[in-house]
Enzyme design. Structure first.
Site, PDB file in Angstrom:
ATOM      1  N   HIS A 290      -6.740  -9.980   2.287  1.00 47.32           N
ATOM      2  CA  HIS A 290      -5.851  -9.285   3.223  1.00 47.32           C
ATOM      3  C   HIS A 290      -6.572  -8.224   4.029  1.00 47.32           C
ATOM      4  O   HIS A 290      -6.298  -8.044   5.209  1.00 47.32           O
ATOM      5  CB  HIS A 290      -4.696  -8.620   2.472  1.00 47.32           C
ATOM      6  CG  HIS A 290      -3.490  -9.495   2.378  1.00 47.32           C
ATOM      7  ND1 HIS A 290      -2.633  -9.678   3.429  1.00 47.32           N
ATOM      8  CD2 HIS A 290      -3.000 -10.232   1.356  1.00 47.32           C
ATOM      9  CE1 HIS A 290      -1.657 -10.502   3.059  1.00 47.32           C
ATOM     10  NE2 HIS A 290      -1.854 -10.853   1.807  1.00 47.32           N
TER      11      HIS A 290
ATOM     12  N   GLN B  99      -5.754 -12.688  -2.485  1.00 50.08           N
ATOM     13  CA  GLN B  99      -5.096 -11.485  -1.967  1.00 50.08           C
ATOM     14  C   GLN B  99      -6.098 -10.440  -1.496  1.00 50.08           C
ATOM     15  O   GLN B  99      -5.788  -9.635  -0.621  1.00 50.08           O
ATOM     16  CB  GLN B  99      -4.120 -10.932  -3.003  1.00 50.08           C
ATOM     17  CG  GLN B  99      -2.988 -11.913  -3.345  1.00 50.08           C
ATOM     18  CD  GLN B  99      -2.184 -12.321  -2.115  1.00 50.08           C
ATOM     19  OE1 GLN B  99      -1.778 -11.476  -1.303  1.00 50.08           O
ATOM     20  NE2 GLN B  99      -1.952 -13.616  -1.940  1.00 50.08           N
TER      21      GLN B  99
ATOM     22  N   GLU C 145       1.752  -4.039  -6.439  1.00 47.96           N
ATOM     23  CA  GLU C 145       2.689  -4.731  -5.548  1.00 47.96           C
ATOM     24  C   GLU C 145       2.995  -6.145  -6.060  1.00 47.96           C
ATOM     25  O   GLU C 145       4.139  -6.518  -6.261  1.00 47.96           O
ATOM     26  CB  GLU C 145       2.067  -4.799  -4.148  1.00 47.96           C
ATOM     27  CG  GLU C 145       2.958  -5.488  -3.156  1.00 47.96           C
ATOM     28  CD  GLU C 145       2.243  -5.939  -1.897  1.00 47.96           C
ATOM     29  OE1 GLU C 145       1.027  -5.740  -1.771  1.00 47.96           O
ATOM     30  OE2 GLU C 145       2.917  -6.512  -1.033  1.00 47.96           O
ATOM     31  N   HIS C 146       1.946  -6.945  -6.245  1.00 54.09           N
ATOM     32  CA  HIS C 146       2.125  -8.312  -6.753  1.00 54.09           C
ATOM     33  C   HIS C 146       1.569  -8.398  -8.166  1.00 54.09           C
ATOM     34  O   HIS C 146       0.468  -7.906  -8.419  1.00 54.09           O
ATOM     35  CB  HIS C 146       1.313  -9.319  -5.938  1.00 54.09           C
ATOM     36  CG  HIS C 146       1.635  -9.346  -4.488  1.00 54.09           C
ATOM     37  ND1 HIS C 146       0.783  -8.856  -3.521  1.00 54.09           N
ATOM     38  CD2 HIS C 146       2.713  -9.838  -3.834  1.00 54.09           C
ATOM     39  CE1 HIS C 146       1.323  -9.038  -2.334  1.00 54.09           C
ATOM     40  NE2 HIS C 146       2.503  -9.631  -2.483  1.00 54.09           N
TER      41      HIS C 146
ATOM     42  N   HIS D  48      37.722  25.972   0.031  1.00 54.59           N
ATOM     43  CA  HIS D  48      37.871  24.702  -0.678  1.00 54.59           C
ATOM     44  C   HIS D  48      39.109  24.748  -1.565  1.00 54.59           C
ATOM     45  O   HIS D  48      39.901  23.802  -1.612  1.00 54.59           O
ATOM     46  CB  HIS D  48      36.658  24.423  -1.581  1.00 54.59           C
ATOM     47  CG  HIS D  48      35.411  24.026  -0.866  1.00 54.59           C
ATOM     48  ND1 HIS D  48      34.742  24.853  -0.008  1.00 54.59           N
ATOM     49  CD2 HIS D  48      34.700  22.869  -0.912  1.00 54.59           C
ATOM     50  CE1 HIS D  48      33.671  24.222   0.455  1.00 54.59           C
ATOM     51  NE2 HIS D  48      33.622  23.014  -0.072  1.00 54.59           N
TER      52      HIS D  48
ATOM     53  N   ASP E 293       4.281 -14.996  -0.622  1.00 54.48           N
ATOM     54  CA  ASP E 293       3.905 -14.472   0.696  1.00 54.48           C
ATOM     55  C   ASP E 293       4.451 -15.351   1.822  1.00 54.48           C
ATOM     56  O   ASP E 293       4.863 -14.851   2.858  1.00 54.48           O
ATOM     57  CB  ASP E 293       2.378 -14.492   0.857  1.00 54.48           C
ATOM     58  CG  ASP E 293       1.707 -13.235   0.314  1.00 54.48           C
ATOM     59  OD1 ASP E 293       2.413 -12.314  -0.109  1.00 54.48           O
ATOM     60  OD2 ASP E 293       0.455 -13.201   0.332  1.00 54.48           O
TER      61      ASP E 293
HETATM   62  N1  LIG Z   1       2.919  -4.378   1.282  1.00 58.05           N
HETATM   63  C1  LIG Z   1       3.315  -5.524   1.806  1.00 58.05           C
HETATM   64  O1  LIG Z   1       4.410  -5.995   1.549  1.00 58.05           O
HETATM   65  C2  LIG Z   1       2.410  -6.265   2.738  1.00 58.05           C
HETATM   66  C3  LIG Z   1       2.734  -7.561   3.129  1.00 58.05           C
HETATM   67  C4  LIG Z   1       1.919  -8.199   4.055  1.00 58.05           C
HETATM   68  C5  LIG Z   1       0.820  -7.547   4.584  1.00 58.05           C
HETATM   69  N2  LIG Z   1       0.524  -6.294   4.173  1.00 58.05           N
HETATM   70  C6  LIG Z   1      -0.600  -5.535   4.714  1.00 58.05           C
HETATM   71  O2  LIG Z   1      -0.426  -5.441   6.095  1.00 58.05           O
HETATM   72  C7  LIG Z   1      -1.676  -5.072   6.645  1.00 58.05           C
HETATM   73  C8  LIG Z   1      -1.884  -5.707   7.987  1.00 58.05           C
HETATM   74  O3  LIG Z   1      -2.915  -4.957   8.582  1.00 58.05           O
HETATM   75  P1  LIG Z   1      -3.583  -5.330   9.961  1.00 58.05           P
HETATM   76  O4  LIG Z   1      -4.516  -4.231  10.264  1.00 58.05           O
HETATM   77  O5  LIG Z   1      -4.104  -6.708   9.882  1.00 58.05           O
HETATM   78  O6  LIG Z   1      -2.388  -5.389  11.006  1.00 58.05           O
HETATM   79  P2  LIG Z   1      -1.345  -4.293  11.487  1.00 58.05           P
HETATM   80  O7  LIG Z   1      -0.512  -5.005  12.491  1.00 58.05           O
HETATM   81  O8  LIG Z   1      -0.679  -3.621  10.354  1.00 58.05           O
HETATM   82  O9  LIG Z   1      -2.207  -3.196  12.242  1.00 58.05           O
HETATM   83  C9  LIG Z   1      -2.849  -3.463  13.448  1.00 58.05           C
HETATM   84  C10 LIG Z   1      -2.684  -2.269  14.363  1.00 58.05           C
HETATM   85  O10 LIG Z   1      -3.328  -1.132  13.805  1.00 58.05           O
HETATM   86  C11 LIG Z   1      -3.663  -0.269  14.856  1.00 58.05           C
HETATM   87  N3  LIG Z   1      -4.949   0.358  14.550  1.00 58.05           N
HETATM   88  C12 LIG Z   1      -6.085  -0.238  14.191  1.00 58.05           C
HETATM   89  N4  LIG Z   1      -7.067   0.667  14.019  1.00 58.05           N
HETATM   90  C13 LIG Z   1      -6.537   1.874  14.282  1.00 58.05           C
HETATM   91  C14 LIG Z   1      -7.046   3.204  14.272  1.00 58.05           C
HETATM   92  N5  LIG Z   1      -8.305   3.495  13.940  1.00 58.05           N
HETATM   93  N6  LIG Z   1      -6.190   4.204  14.584  1.00 58.05           N
HETATM   94  C15 LIG Z   1      -4.910   3.957  14.885  1.00 58.05           C
HETATM   95  N7  LIG Z   1      -4.395   2.707  14.923  1.00 58.05           N
HETATM   96  C16 LIG Z   1      -5.186   1.687  14.623  1.00 58.05           C
HETATM   97  C17 LIG Z   1      -3.722  -1.083  16.125  1.00 58.05           C
HETATM   98  O11 LIG Z   1      -2.803  -0.573  17.030  1.00 58.05           O
HETATM   99  C18 LIG Z   1      -3.296  -2.468  15.710  1.00 58.05           C
HETATM  100  O12 LIG Z   1      -2.317  -3.003  16.568  1.00 58.05           O
HETATM  101  C19 LIG Z   1      -2.735  -5.445   5.627  1.00 58.05           C
HETATM  102  O13 LIG Z   1      -3.271  -4.250   5.087  1.00 58.05           O
HETATM  103  C20 LIG Z   1      -1.953  -6.196   4.577  1.00 58.05           C
HETATM  104  O14 LIG Z   1      -2.469  -6.017   3.294  1.00 58.05           O
HETATM  105  C21 LIG Z   1       1.309  -5.643   3.273  1.00 58.05           C
HETATM  106 ZN   LIG Z   2      -0.860 -11.971   0.489  1.00 61.04          ZN
END
Ligand SMILES: NC(=O)c1ccc[n+]([C@@H]2O[C@H](COP(=O)([O-])OP(=O)(O)OC[C@H]3O[C@@H](n4cnc5c(N)ncnc54)[C@H](O)[C@@H]3O)[C@@H](O)[C@H]2O)c1
Ligand SMILES: [Zn+2]
Length: 442
Positions: free
Chosen positions: A253, A250, A318-319, A412, A352
């Site tokens: 991520h 995890q 979360e998990h 009322h 997941d």
């Molecule tokens: N809590 C949950 O249930 C759960 C489940 C799955 C995944 N997640 C989380 O989801 C997240 C996915 O993140 P990711 O970044 O890979 O994808 P994401 O799709 O969430 O974010 C990507 C986007 O962030 C934007 N971005 C990047 N840098 C930026 C900046 N400096 N300013 C503004 N916008 C910006 C861009 O537009 C890009 O498209 C991970 O942190 C993961 O841990 C959480």
């Molecule tokens: Zn995961």
């Protein structure tokens, strides 16, 4: 008292980072609100180097994405989606409408009404997280939402074929290739080309989670589902290799994902830390996992299972993976967690990707007040009432009249009084009530 064998980064540093994200998100949402598509286009070009005439995919483009997957890929997605759909349907069946006569002639009830239009975010910055499409889109469809639209960022400069396939197979009504704040803002606020939705769901990075938080009120949101967190609770029934694997699995991520080990065994704690170093040398995603482990990893040594339980509730992760001699005791007694993974035969990756429970779960201690995404989050529980006899209307009216006047609400009271007069055939002490209301107002 618990002893920290490894601590995570300073809380003040994290608070400063949060403030920066908050300010950036506020400015960008404001821009999208004022300039619509033009702002969305600029942000997409700036953050994702992605621009096109229309961010919505056509039917041919969706087919083209699907054709890039193998039959095995498609069958695997189908299997996962079937599990998610089945569990969501069973959960939906537990949500009963209610109709009950609470007093003679007084009937109260509630109905679960699906939210009309929902926007589902599928993250795809670092990895194309296709599983999030099942979790949001299918669950919304099981709830009966009429319009379910979905956004995911481009991956390697183009739509991620596996995400698009999962979005389409889940039954999304509109598929857009947009990421981050621009996707969240466009879906919630609407633009010239995207009709706004009533609710936003789905996980994402700190920018996505913060954008949803700021838009809450304007639209509904599922929950605060930011960067993933994992907590492993383990005693000597398991070894360091499995604990290390479950922590790093995890931690990969993202660089801000906490992975925490809680144990009552110092030997297991030390073995796990050594195994983590060994695995970091060979894990292909070690770049990210090494950073999150260094900055946010923790190892906490407790004296007893009771102390582990108390710490776990404080952390509210979360998990939570539980591998002890009393897993069901943790299930029955823990109060703060997004989802539990009980016993060494299951793990967070099953949740997941495939087992059928929802993976969109509360982070940043939101588990103190909410569970994860589920079919019930897509439904509004709306009450109704009716009074079926004259006697009941007059009887409730007498209480209603007096209680309204205790608050000085004459209008009322009159709503009640007119019914007492019409259905009870009696006059009410209206003058006295008005006098008291006037006194209260002075
Ligand atoms: N809590 C949950 O249930 C759960 C489940 C799955 C995944 N997640 C989380 O989801 C997240 C996915 O993140 P990711 O970044 O890979 O994808 P994401 O799709 O969430 O974010 C990507 C986007 O962030 C934007 N971005 C990047 N840098 C930026 C900046 N400096 N300013 C503004 N916008 C910006 C861009 O537009 C890009 O498209 C991970 O942190 C993961 O841990 C959480
Ligand atoms: Zn995961």
């Amino acid at each position: 008292m618990p002893i920290w064998l490894k601590r995570s980064r300073d809380m003040q540093e994290r608070a400063a980072a949060d403030r920066e994200v908050r300010a950036a998100v506020e400015a960008m949402l404001g821009d999208i609100e004022v300039r619509g598509d033009a702002a969305v286009r600029e942000l997409s070009a700036r953050f994702d180097r992605w621009d096109r005439e229309d961010f919505r995919l056509s039917g041919e483009e969706i087919d083209e994405c699907m054709s890039q997957l193998t039959d095995q890929d498609l069958a695997d997605i189908e299997f996962a989606q079937t599990q998610v759909r089945n569990f969501a349907q069973r959960q939906r069946e537990t949500m009963l409408d209610l109709e009950v006569e609470t007093l003679p002639g007084v009937t109260l009830g509630h109905r679960h009404v699906p939210i009309n239009a929902v926007g589902c975010y599928v993250p795809g910055g670092k990895y194309p997280l296709l599983a999030s499409a099942h979790m949001s889109v299918i669950t919304a469809k099981v709830a009966g939402c009429a319009r379910v639209i979905t956004c995911a960022p481009p991956f390697n400069g183009r739509p991620a074929p596996a995400i698009v396939a999962a979005q389409a197979m889940a039954g999304a009504d509109e598929i857009y290739v947009l990421g981050g704040i621009q996707a969240i803002g466009a879906m919630a606020l609407g633009t010239e080309s995207i009709e706004p939705v009533d609710m936003l769901v789905g996980p994402g990075n700190a920018f996505v989670a913060e954008a949803k938080r700021q838009l809450y009120g304007r639209v509904g949101i599922d929950l605060f589902a930011g960067p993933t967190e994992t907590l492993v609770i383990a005693d000597e029934t398991v070894d360091g290799e499995i604990c290390a694997t479950d922590l790093l699995g995890q931690a990969e991520h993202g660089p801000t994902s906490p992975a925490i080990l809680l144990t009552n065994s110092e030997k297991l704690a030390r073995d796990t830390m050594a195994e983590i170093e060994r695995l970091l040398a060979i894990l292909p995603t070690a770049d990210i996992a090494r950073k999150s482990w260094a900055d946010y990893g923790e190892v906490i040594l407790c004296e007893s299972h009771e102390e582990m339980l108390a710490e776990a509730d404080r952390i509210a992760s979360e998990h939570v993976q539980v591998m002890t001699d009393r897993d069901m005791w943790f299930r029955d007694n823990m109060t703060n967690y997004g989802a539990l993974f009980l016993g060494p035969r299951t793990n967070v990756a099953y949740g997941d990707k495939v087992i059928g429970t929802n993976h969109t779960l509360p982070t940043m201690k939101a588990a103190r007040y909410t569970g994860g995404l589920w079919v019930g989050k897509f439904m509004k529980t709306c009450t109704w009432q009716t009074v079926t006899t004259d006697a009941a209307s007059a009887a409730i009216g007498e209480y209603g009249s007096r209680l309204s006047m205790l608050e000085g609400f004459v209008g009322h009271a009159e709503q009640a009084n007119i019914r007492v007069r019409r259905y009870g055939g009696r006059n009410v002490p209206y003058g006295a009530a008005v006098a008291r209301g006037a006194q209260a107002a002075e």
